[in-house]
Design a protein around this motif. Structure first.
Motif, short mmCIF file in Angstrom:
data_model
loop_
_atom_site.label_atom_id
_atom_site.label_comp_id
_atom_site.label_asym_id
_atom_site.label_seq_id
_atom_site.Cartn_x
_atom_site.Cartn_y
_atom_site.Cartn_z
N SER A 155 -4.94 8.96 3.89
CA SER A 155 -3.96 9.40 2.90
C SER A 155 -4.20 10.87 2.59
CB SER A 155 -4.03 8.56 1.61
OG SER A 155 -5.33 8.59 1.05
N TRP A 156 -3.10 11.60 2.41
CA TRP A 156 -3.13 13.06 2.23
C TRP A 156 -2.77 13.41 0.79
CZ3 TRP A 156 -3.92 16.49 6.44
CH2 TRP A 156 -4.01 15.86 7.70
N TRP A 157 -3.50 14.39 0.24
CA TRP A 157 -3.33 14.77 -1.17
C TRP A 157 -3.30 16.28 -1.31
CZ3 TRP A 157 -2.30 10.57 -3.99
CH2 TRP A 157 -2.67 9.34 -3.43
N ILE A 176 -1.06 4.32 17.11
CA ILE A 176 -0.43 4.78 15.87
C ILE A 176 0.55 3.72 15.37
CG2 ILE A 176 1.07 6.53 14.80
CD1 ILE A 176 0.13 8.47 16.98
N VAL A 177 0.31 3.25 14.14
CA VAL A 177 1.29 2.40 13.47
C VAL A 177 2.33 3.30 12.79
CG1 VAL A 177 1.67 0.66 11.68
CG2 VAL A 177 -0.37 0.55 13.13
N HIS A 178 1.86 4.27 12.03
CA HIS A 178 2.72 5.35 11.56
C HIS A 178 1.85 6.54 11.18
CE1 HIS A 178 1.92 5.23 7.21
NE2 HIS A 178 1.87 3.94 7.32
N ALA A 179 2.44 7.72 11.18
CA ALA A 179 1.72 8.94 10.82
C ALA A 179 2.73 9.92 10.25
CB ALA A 179 1.01 9.53 12.03
N ASP A 180 2.58 10.24 8.98
CA ASP A 180 3.55 11.10 8.33
C ASP A 180 2.83 11.92 7.26
OD1 ASP A 180 5.95 12.25 7.52
OD2 ASP A 180 6.40 10.65 6.12
N VAL A 181 2.90 13.26 7.37
CA VAL A 181 2.30 14.11 6.36
C VAL A 181 3.28 15.24 6.05
CG1 VAL A 181 1.06 15.40 8.15
CG2 VAL A 181 0.35 15.61 5.76
N ARG A 182 3.44 15.50 4.77
CA ARG A 182 4.35 16.58 4.33
C ARG A 182 3.51 17.80 4.06
NH1 ARG A 182 6.03 11.78 1.84
NH2 ARG A 182 4.94 12.20 -0.12
N SER A 183 3.52 18.75 4.98
CA SER A 183 2.63 19.90 4.88
C SER A 183 3.24 21.05 4.10
CB SER A 183 2.26 20.40 6.29
OG SER A 183 3.42 20.72 7.04
N ASP A 184 4.56 21.01 3.82
CA ASP A 184 5.17 22.14 3.10
C ASP A 184 5.30 21.85 1.61
OD1 ASP A 184 6.99 20.13 3.32
OD2 ASP A 184 8.59 21.34 4.19
N ALA A 207 0.66 9.68 4.71
CA ALA A 207 -0.39 8.77 5.14
C ALA A 207 -0.22 8.42 6.61
CB ALA A 207 -0.38 7.49 4.30
N GLY A 208 -1.27 7.88 7.18
CA GLY A 208 -1.23 7.38 8.54
C GLY A 208 -2.02 6.08 8.63
N VAL A 209 -1.58 5.20 9.50
CA VAL A 209 -2.29 3.96 9.78
C VAL A 209 -2.47 3.86 11.29
CG1 VAL A 209 -2.26 1.44 9.65
CG2 VAL A 209 -1.40 2.79 7.72
N GLY A 233 0.82 -1.21 0.00
CA GLY A 233 0.00 0.00 0.00
C GLY A 233 0.84 1.26 0.00
N HIS A 234 1.90 1.26 0.78
CA HIS A 234 2.80 2.42 0.82
C HIS A 234 3.42 2.67 -0.55
CE1 HIS A 234 6.82 4.24 1.39
NE2 HIS A 234 6.17 5.01 2.23
#
Length: 203
Positions: free
Chosen positions: A54-56, A195-203, A39-41, A26-27
């Protein structure tokens, strides 16, 4: 930004297989999609619940990714998932905070509101709720998701570890009660996840 959430329930004994598939196949699928921002799980091991986000960078990027992900999703979630619900939201407020490690906690609050009050909900969270959440020990980030047309949304607050999540319950309950009254929202569900993982790139 914009998000797609996938909420699955199933046999807790099969949850690990779904998490592994999302974190590997999936990643890779998500990383290949244009406009993907992270994304975060999140899981509830006891009840057998899985939430992926998932972030878009745009509505178009989210929409264009959906054909591939919709086709592959059943394979990724089996044999775990007995039910699957997919929803789309606008990320009206994002405090990316610090990177959270596996084992941290997420508290999710689902809300309903009159569509005309969507801006009020966002402004209240941004200016009144978020600053108070930041003061909670172990705070690691927060976001508000809105579906303006349907009058539905959710807030997610991340904590660095399980202890901080538990210790924050009373403090966040006060913030939630006062914020909901000011924003004219009704709280319809409250959940907690690992939290399994949580990562979002906001910039």
């Amino acid at each position: 930004m914009f998000v797609r959430t996938v909420y699955a329930t199933g046999d807790p004994a099969q949850l690990g297989a779904a998490v592994h598939a999302l974190n590997t196949q999936g990643h890779d699928l998500l990383e290949e999609r244009p406009g993907y921002r992270g994304a975060g799980v999140f899981i509830d091991r006891d009840l057998g619940k899985l939430l992926s986000v998932s972030w878009w960078e745009s509505v178009e990027a989210r929409h264009n990714s959906d054909e591939v992900m919709r086709a592959r999703r059943p394979e990724l979630l089996q044999p775990f998932a007995g039910t699957v619900a997919v929803e789309n939201y606008e990320a009206a407020v994002l405090h990316a905070g610090r990177r959270t490690l596996a084992g941290g906690g997420l508290r999710l609050t689902r809300v309903e509101f009159a569509p005309a009050d969507a801006d009020l909900a966002a402004d209240t969270f941004r200016t009144g709720v978020l600053p108070r959440l930041e003061d909670l020990p172990g705070f690691a980030g927060a976001a508000l998701f809105l579906d303006r047309a349907r009058g539905r949304g959710m807030t997610g607050v991340l904590f660095t570890d399980r202890g901080a999540l538990v210790a924050s319950r009373t403090g966040q309950a006060t913030v939630r009660r006062e914020g909901a009254a000011k924003a004219h929202v009704a709280v319809i569900a409250l959940e907690e996840f690992e939290i399994v993982h949580a990562d979002v790139r906001s910039d």
